[in-house]
Write a protein that holds these residues in place. Structure first.
Motif: not given
Length: 284
Positions: A129-131, A186-191, A233-234
């Protein structure tokens, strides 16, 4: 309205703890009486209940406060998050109980796999969903469909070799619960895009120092910055293992080809050696 003592009696939380939650801004009283006593309404009681749900996972109060006060999360989103975490915990406990029952019956040995099937499926879905869309489509084409990709992912992650690797990764996060919490939120796509640009900038600087010695100050300074960015990030407790894994990834043929095309011939191997040198020297 309820007093601190009434809240304490109702929830089992000490008066001292409630005072502390007020002091750190985690749970403020609804109002104070003329005599200065803290008073709480039903909404405050509901907030306290959410805090106690999070405490079931031994989350630091600082992290609980950040989630509770996150502007993008409303009441229902927080409750859904907590429900998901509690269900995952319930499944793990039920799995452990079943394994103990099997041992008591003499039917099975304790299963020390890091992640069960449900957790592996959740990890895949979150990744899917997030990649980035281009990466997702490339993987779908490579495996001949999303379901085939999922089957391959589950097979690989569930293998004994990968479970052993994940056991090491879990150490970077300070425990399985923390790893799953980060993996499934996970963090947002913008971040993520912001971090991607930071990493690219770091690698550009590193590529420009290819003529410098691996143990030079210039190279070590950049690798130190790279490690700091990756740690953020991780969201790991210690980035050394993550960075050494990154060095190994740079030696993957596909990754090596992409990096060498972007940063110059031999860049991937230089990045890998620079990372390994930095963390080898750091551990001495």
């Amino acid at each position: 309205m309820r007093t601190v003592k009434e809240i304490s009696k109702l929830t089992g939380i000490s008066v001292r703890t409630l005072h502390y939650y007020d002091e750190i801004g985690l749970l403020a009283p609804t109002e104070k009486s003329e005599a200065g006593y803290r008073l709480y309404d039903n909404k405050a009681l509901e907030t306290l209940q959410q805090i106690l749900f999070f405490r079931e996972f031994d989350l630091p109060l600082k992290e609980i406060k950040a989630v509770m006060q996150h502007p993008a999360l409303d009441r229902n989103q927080i409750l859904q998050m907590q429900k998901k975490m509690l269900l995952a915990k319930k499944q793990r406990l039920e799995r452990l109980i079943a394994s103990i029952d099997d041992i008591l019956k003499g039917e099975n040995a304790m299963d020390f796999a890091v992640f069960n099937e449900t957790e592996v499926e959740e990890m895949f879905q979150t990744m899917f969903d997030h990649m980035p869309e281009n990466m997702r489509q490339t993987a779908i084409e490579e495996f001949g469909g999303a379901e085939e990709w999922k089957k391959h992912y589950k097979k690989v992650v569930s293998s004994e070799e990968m479970q052993k690797r994940y056991a090491k990764v879990v150490e970077w996060y300070g425990g399985k619960d923390q790893f799953l919490r980060v993996a499934n939120n996970p963090i947002s796509k913008d971040v993520a895009e912001s971090y991607k640009k930071r990493v690219e900038a770091v690698l550009q600087k590193l590529a420009a120092k290819r003529e410098c010695a691996l143990d030079s100050f210039e190279v070590k300074e950049i690798i130190g910055e790279y490690g700091f960015v990756m740690k953020q990030l991780a969201q790991v407790k210690e980035e050394k293992g993550l960075m050494l894994a990154q060095a190994q990834y740079y030696r993957n043929e596909k990754a090596k080809q992409i990096l060498d095309e972007q940063y110059g011939e031999g860049a991937a191997e230089f990045f890998a050696e620079a990372i390994e040198t930095f963390y080898r020297d750091k551990s001495m």
